[in-house]
Design a protein around this motif. Structure first.
Motif, mmCIF file in Angstrom:
data_model
loop_
_atom_site.group_PDB
_atom_site.id
_atom_site.type_symbol
_atom_site.label_atom_id
_atom_site.label_comp_id
_atom_site.label_asym_id
_atom_site.label_seq_id
_atom_site.Cartn_x
_atom_site.Cartn_y
_atom_site.Cartn_z
ATOM 1 N N ARG A 1 37.677 47.559 39.099
ATOM 2 C CA ARG A 1 38.356 47.961 37.870
ATOM 3 C C ARG A 1 39.874 47.837 38.019
ATOM 4 N N ASP A 2 40.527 47.493 36.920
ATOM 5 C CA ASP A 2 41.987 47.419 36.951
ATOM 6 C C ASP A 2 42.573 48.826 36.841
ATOM 7 N N THR B 1 43.769 50.415 34.491
ATOM 8 C CA THR B 1 43.421 51.155 33.273
ATOM 9 C C THR B 1 41.961 51.608 33.283
ATOM 10 N N GLY B 2 41.207 51.202 34.329
ATOM 11 C CA GLY B 2 39.796 51.559 34.406
ATOM 12 C C GLY B 2 38.863 50.512 33.817
ATOM 13 N N GLN B 3 39.423 49.419 33.322
ATOM 14 C CA GLN B 3 38.621 48.348 32.720
ATOM 15 C C GLN B 3 37.979 47.493 33.822
ATOM 16 N N ALA B 4 36.682 47.220 33.688
ATOM 17 C CA ALA B 4 35.986 46.362 34.652
ATOM 18 C C ALA B 4 36.522 44.938 34.538
ATOM 19 N N ARG B 5 36.992 44.377 35.655
ATOM 20 C CA ARG B 5 37.551 43.025 35.668
ATOM 21 C C ARG B 5 36.884 42.124 36.711
ATOM 22 N N SER C 1 34.943 36.658 36.769
ATOM 23 C CA SER C 1 35.513 37.770 37.530
ATOM 24 C C SER C 1 36.927 37.436 37.994
#
Length: 194
Positions: free
Chosen positions: A48-49, A51-55, A77
């Motif tokens: 996760r980045d 901000t908590g976003q899965a990347r 990814s």
């Protein structure tokens, strides 16, 4: 992200077979960093980045044949985002692993590991991102595999990050080529890890 399976039984059983403590597996599952994909029942390791976003999502097959299980990254990814333990801002140190299973093995062995990132290979983009997002980190502990590629990369990273002003050290498993092999060879630990 691959679709999530209704349960995580196969992933849980696979990681337990690899010696990972149940509480460590649950910790990563509860945080949303680990789950079982619905189609192939692979382990999905989520990066996760800030901000908590899965990347990032790395896949690891739960069926090994002669130690050669499926491994790969989900298409699209971002390799600059690794599988990581969210940073504790009080600590100025990060441990760096090649693979999520090695990071989880280290957590099993030591019962605590506050700041850690798995590169999901030998490319250091995830470490650079982790350091950029956590400027309080001043010390890097390299925990890479003991094989030739791992040790060559450790030496390259040691030089590169020392020149950038970081204090660099290396922590090596006492036996085996990586932290999971060390964990598995220490059979006497398994009775105490639930």
């Amino acid at each position: 992200m691959p679709p999530r399976n209704a349960d995580d039984r196969r992933v849980f059983a696979y990681l337990r077979k690899r010696g990972i403590a149940a509480q460590v597996i649950r910790q990563f599952m509860n945080s949303g960093s680990l789950y079982e994909d619905a189609v192939h029942h692979n382990c999905v390791f989520v990066g996760r980045d800030h901000t908590g976003q899965a990347r990032y999502a790395g896949l690891r097959g739960t069926y090994d044949r002669d130690g050669k299980g499926f491994r790969g990254d989900v298409s699209g990814s971002d390799k600059n985002i690794g599988f990581a333990i969210p940073c504790d801002p009080v600590s100025d140190q990060v441990r760096v692993f090649e693979a999520p299973i090695d990071l989880m093995s280290y957590c099993t062995l030591h019962r605590s590991c506050c700041n850690a990132v798995a590169l999901c290979g030998l490319y250091d983009g995830a470490l650079r991102t982790y350091l950029r997002n956590n400027p309080q980190i001043k010390r890097i502990v390299l925990c890479l595999d003991m094989d030739t590629p791992g040790q060559e990369t450790a030496e390259q990273l040691r030089k590169k990050y020392a020149e950038m002003g970081y204090e660099i050290s290396q922590e090596k498993p006492r036996i085996g080529k990586d932290w999971n092999e060390y964990l598995q060879k220490g059979k006497h630990w398994k009775g105490t890890m639930n």
